[in-house]
Design an enzyme around this catalytic site. Structure first.
Site, PDB file in Angstrom:
ATOM      1  CB  VAL A 189      -0.905   0.075   1.128  1.00 22.21           C
ATOM      2  CG1 VAL A 189      -1.775   1.307   1.110  1.00 22.21           C
ATOM      3  CG2 VAL A 189      -1.706  -1.137   1.253  1.00 22.21           C
ATOM      4  CE  LYS A 240      -6.241  -4.445   7.057  1.00 17.76           C
ATOM      5  NZ  LYS A 240      -6.318  -4.819   5.436  1.00 17.76           N
ATOM      6  CB  VAL A 268     -13.707  -0.551   5.869  1.00 12.20           C
ATOM      7  CG1 VAL A 268     -14.907  -1.569   5.698  1.00 12.20           C
ATOM      8  CG2 VAL A 268     -13.410  -0.403   7.357  1.00 12.20           C
ATOM      9  N   GLY A 322     -10.815  -1.419   0.738  1.00 12.86           N
ATOM     10  CA  GLY A 322      -9.877  -0.963  -0.266  1.00 12.86           C
ATOM     11  C   GLY A 322     -10.286   0.334  -0.549  1.00 12.86           C
ATOM     12  N   GLY A 332      -1.173  -9.648  -4.112  1.00 12.16           N
ATOM     13  CA  GLY A 332      -0.902  -8.605  -3.219  1.00 12.16           C
ATOM     14  C   GLY A 332      -2.207  -8.321  -2.561  1.00 12.16           C
ATOM     15  CE  LYS A 365     -10.741  -4.908   5.525  1.00 17.10           C
ATOM     16  NZ  LYS A 365     -10.287  -5.959   4.410  1.00 17.10           N
ATOM     17  N   GLY A 388      -5.684  -4.705  -2.548  1.00 27.95           N
ATOM     18  CA  GLY A 388      -4.698  -4.522  -3.741  1.00 27.95           C
ATOM     19  C   GLY A 388      -4.133  -3.015  -3.679  1.00 27.95           C
TER      20      GLY A 388
END
Ligand code: HSE
Length: 414
Positions: free
Chosen positions: A11, A99, A126, A128, A181, A199, A296
């Site tokens: 990320v 998260k 939460v 993505g 990923g 989440k 992702g």
């Protein structure tokens, strides 16, 4: 405005990439240029386009007055929590995709942020790339939110989809998700439902306006789901999904994470691959569904950068504070009501059927032609409380006609 990124993993590197790639449109939207000034990571990245920005020295980040916003993409609690607090004390805003940290320490961190006049934003924690935190806390703020039902983990949804479509094994599907990923560093958090649990705890805390503690949410993962379970679900015109539910019951909250049988007519049944979807039920809006890529690099980075832009545009402190209730605010799991698909392996099918009906009364049998399985009975139960269900399953297990209760999977109401 200058920012720093903590943690140059999937990320974190995605955040740097999005800012580099879309710098002009981001500047137009934010009203000024956003620059990554430093990236903190203990690893070396000699081939990275961002290598010049990478430092191992935290003081270069926290001691630099030009850095106003910290993006925390380290994950986990330990160092991430320490650095988040350090950023707040240095008067820096924090944006995160973490998260676990938000679900476990959200109340304290939001309070420290507010006390220091800075923001703590976590849109990316939460769903993505799906906008859900801001819609829930702002766009739907006029509603009384009655419930949330969602697919909140991309990895498990990807695994379940691959298993069902390609008849492939659980472990092959997992390796594939890791390669893309999507998975957490330790995929147990995905597979055993902990990630989904964190989440739904975050969404519930926003929706119900008080802290919902993830450690109080009954959580089961998908590691016991097999292709045979999926075939029984198919015979019910349904699919199996890892679903989080959360709803208000009186002045308490009920929340659960588990695999469930979802009828194909339900809008969540068609959510496949890494996609997530969240159905929010509000008293004014009715049902609203949010759908998109739930994991992702770039989808998650997109949500992080949106939070950064929001801070640059508004430059004001977080107003959100999650109160912890003094008394217990959760419905005990045993009191919640569900119907189930039950699979039993029988020593003698006729005797087993009679015993099943002794224990459950009339049930609906589900038949599926599954290669290699011919000693099984599968049936769906009426709705009953979880305590009642587990007592009855216990009774079944003690019966001579029954070799084994193979699996019990809840059924999602339409
Ligand atoms: N491991 C998580 C998932 C990443 O698969 O959904 C996004 O939170």
């Amino acid at each position: 405005m200058d920012i720093a990124i903590l943690g140059y993993g999937v990320v974190g590197s995605g955040v740097a990439e999005v800012i580099r790639k879309n710098s002009r449109s981001i500047a137009d939207r934010a009203g000024e240029q956003i620059r990554v000034r430093k990236i903190l990571d203990i690893r070396d990245f000699p081939d990275s386009p961002d290598r010049e920005l990478i430092t191992k020295d935290p003081e270069e980040v926290f001691g630099d007055p030009e850095i106003k916003i910290i993006v925390e993409t380290i994950g986990g609690i330990g160092v991430a929590q320490e650095y988040t607090k350090r950023a707040f004390s240095a008067g820096k805003h924090v944006v995160t995709s973490n998260k676990e940290l938000v679900a476990v320490h959200g109340p304290e961190l939001l309070k420290i942020a507010a006390d220091n006049g800075v923001s703590y934003l976590f849109e990316a924690s939460v769903g993505g790339g799906i906008p859900i935190i801001r819609p829930l806390s702002q766009c739907l703020a006029a509603n009384i939110i009655n419930g949330i039902t969602g697919i909140l983990n991309g990895t498990t949804n990807y695994i379940l989809t691959k298993m069902r479509r390609e008849n492939c094994s659980f472990s092959d599907a997992l390796v594939n998700a890791q390669k893309n990923g999507y998975a957490e560093a330790d995929p147990t958090a995905d597979v055993e439902g902990h990630d989904t649990c964190r989440k739904i705890a975050i969404l519930s805390s926003i929706a119900f306006n008080e802290y919902v503690d993830c450690s109080r949410i009954h959580t089961e993962g998908i590691s016991r789901i097999t292709l045979a379970d999926m075939m029984y679900a198919e015979a019910m015109d349904s699919v199996i999904k890892l679903i989080a539910v959360s709803r208000r019951e009186g002045d308490r909250v009920f929340a659960r994470v588990s695999p469930v049988v979802v009828n194909k007519e339900h809008p969540l049944a068609g959510v496949e691959d890494v996609f997530n979807a969240i159905v929010v039920s509000g008293d004014a809006i009715g049902d609203a569904m949010f759908y998109g890529r739930g994991a992702g690099k770039l989808p998650t980075a997109s949500a992080v950068v949106a939070d950064v832009i929001d801070i640059v545009k508004h430059n004001e402190s977080t107003k959100t504070v999650w109160q912890r209730r003094d008394t217990d605010n959760m419905v005990p799991f045993g009191e919640s009501v569900t119907g189930c698909l039950v699979r039993v392996a029988a020593r003698n099918k006729n005797e087993a059927a009679a015993d099943i009906e002794k224990v459950f009364g009339r049930v609906e049998y589900v038949s599926a032609d599954i290669k290699g399985i011919d000693d099984e009975l599968a049936f769906t139960t009426a709705k009953m409380t979880e305590s009642n269900l587990s007592e009855r399953i216990g009774e079944l297990k003690s019966m001579r006609s029954i070799k084994e209760v193979v699996n019990v999977i809840r059924i999602l109401e339409l």
